[in-house]
Design an enzyme around this catalytic site. Structure first.
Site, PDB file in Angstrom:
ATOM      1  N   ARG A  90       0.853  -1.195   0.000  1.00 35.14           N
ATOM      2  CA  ARG A  90       0.000   0.000   0.000  1.00 35.14           C
ATOM      3  C   ARG A  90       0.885   1.240   0.000  1.00 35.14           C
ATOM      4  NH1 ARG A  90      -5.627   0.468   3.062  1.00 35.14           N
ATOM      5  NH2 ARG A  90      -5.828  -1.242   1.570  1.00 35.14           N
ATOM      6  N   LYS A 115       1.815  -7.494   5.183  1.00 37.92           N
ATOM      7  CA  LYS A 115       1.481  -6.282   4.432  1.00 37.92           C
ATOM      8  C   LYS A 115       2.687  -5.374   4.403  1.00 37.92           C
ATOM      9  CE  LYS A 115      -2.231  -4.641   2.332  1.00 37.92           C
ATOM     10  NZ  LYS A 115      -3.124  -5.468   1.506  1.00 37.92           N
ATOM     11  N   ASP A 129      -1.657  -3.264  -4.374  1.00 38.03           N
ATOM     12  CA  ASP A 129      -2.660  -2.807  -3.407  1.00 38.03           C
ATOM     13  C   ASP A 129      -2.961  -1.352  -3.723  1.00 38.03           C
ATOM     14  OD1 ASP A 129      -3.416  -1.791  -0.337  1.00 38.03           O
ATOM     15  OD2 ASP A 129      -3.953  -3.871  -0.708  1.00 38.03           O
TER      16      ASP A 129
END
Length: 354
Positions: A44, A80, A120
């Site tokens: 992200r 992540k 993402d």
């Protein structure tokens, strides 16, 4: 909250951070679990108010990925990566962005294959081509580069499957005329709109990008301002932007019959899920409903599934949700709790709480 507070209060395995003076970028990799296999989760990219916020986002999203992999019964753990940018992505020169991706790849390589990344928010298949080109493990590369391409269509298909199953749970057997409110018109949200449009649903949509809103309007959707979407009366509310949309206050007032979307961590906490359950609102937990993307990437690139096999497994999200709904009714617990219990069982730690 400080970075120390975030890490000491987290139940994951590892958090790695790096600040690069040259690019001004701050990197975070959070590995929550490797119980089912190497950790996996997208990268992200956005601006954050603080580095602590970036670490908080990475750790929460990594935990959600553990649940997502377990709920989909995939042989990967949860992780992540987050890159906090010094300026909006659109303002970064191409060579500046490429250097950031190179540094990101360096970071991932130091983890020795324990974490695999993918696209993402803020990253794409083309970016994964670059990351992989620098020697780091990355899902979702372009088909031209030997990858399986964007996971957005499969994510959207899974959300659509979840919408159909959730609508059936509240007694709606046909989406024709069903009022579906979609928050966020990115790659996934717009595809959800396209799929629901084919069903004859009445679509109410919003996004901060007026161009995307115009595109949805051209498809026949009713467009409302971003700050109005939570007040719209709907049969299904589909959050497909960022997480943290539904807190207890919103759960008490939202005018919908079901919540089904792709946004990760759509609930701020379990209390919000309990309030939805108290009001009789069906929740398709996001780590179940949004599992299509992970099924696509891991199915194609790890398990060697065909596109048809991937589609079959994505359709299986409906079966998982039906099991969640039954567990909720039998146990007298919220859909969120029921789905977490199911994920815990697949992780081999029944009775724990991720």
């Amino acid at each position: 909250m400080s970075i120390e507070d975030v890490i000491t209060g987290w139940d994951g395995s590892l958090v790695a951070t790096r600040y690069d003076r040259e690019t001004g970028a701050f990197f975070v990799v959070a590995i929550h679990s490797r119980e089912r296999g190497p950790a996996a989760g997208g990268t992200r990219v956005k601006q954050y108010d603080s580095y602590a916020d970036a670490v908080t986002d990475a750790t929460r999203l990594a935990g959600a990925m553990t649940l997502k992999m377990a709920a989909a019964d995939l042989p990967m753990g949860g992780g992540k990566a987050v890159i906090a940018l010094p300026a909006p992505r659109r303002e970064l020169a191409d060579d500046h962005w490429r250097r950031i991706l190179e540094l990101h790849a360096e970071n991932l390589k130091t983890l020795g294959g324990s974490y695999w990344t993918g696209p993402d928010l803020g990253t794409s298949s083309a970016d994964m081509d670059v990351v992989c080109g620098f020697g780091a493990p990355a899902f979702g590369r372009s088909e031209a580069a030997g990858g399986s391409g964007s996971s957005a269509p499969a994510t959207a298909l899974g959300v659509h499957v979840a919408i159909v199953a959730s609508a059936a749970e509240v007694g709606i057997d046909d989406l024709a005329g069903c009022r579906i409110a979609v928050q966020g018109l990115g790659a996934v949200g717009m595809e959800v709109v396209e799929l629901a449009r084919k069903d004859g649903a009445h679509l109410i949509v919003t996004d901060i990008d007026p161009v995307l809103c115009e595109r949805a309007a051209a498809l026949g959707a009713e467009v409302v301002p971003p700050d109005a979407i939570l007040g719209v009366e709907s049969d299904v509310f589909s959050p497909c932007a960022v997480g943290g949309v539904i807190d207890v206050d919103v759960a008490r007032t939202i005018r919908t019959r079901a919540v089904v979307g792709s946004a990760n961590n759509v609930l701020t906490d379990t209390a919000a899920g309990d309030e939805l359950a108290r009001r009789g609102i069906v929740l398709a937990p996001d780590f179940v409903a949004s599992g299509g993307g992970a099924i696509h990437l891991i199915g194609r690139e790890v398990l060697g599934w065909t596109a048809e096999e991937v589609a079959t497994h994505v359709e299986g999200i409906a079966d998982t949700l039906r099991e969640v709904f039954v567990r909720s009714r039998v146990g007298g617990i919220s859909h969120d709790h029921a789905a977490r219990d199911l994920a815990d069982e697949r992780l081999g730690r029944a009775g724990s709480r991720v």
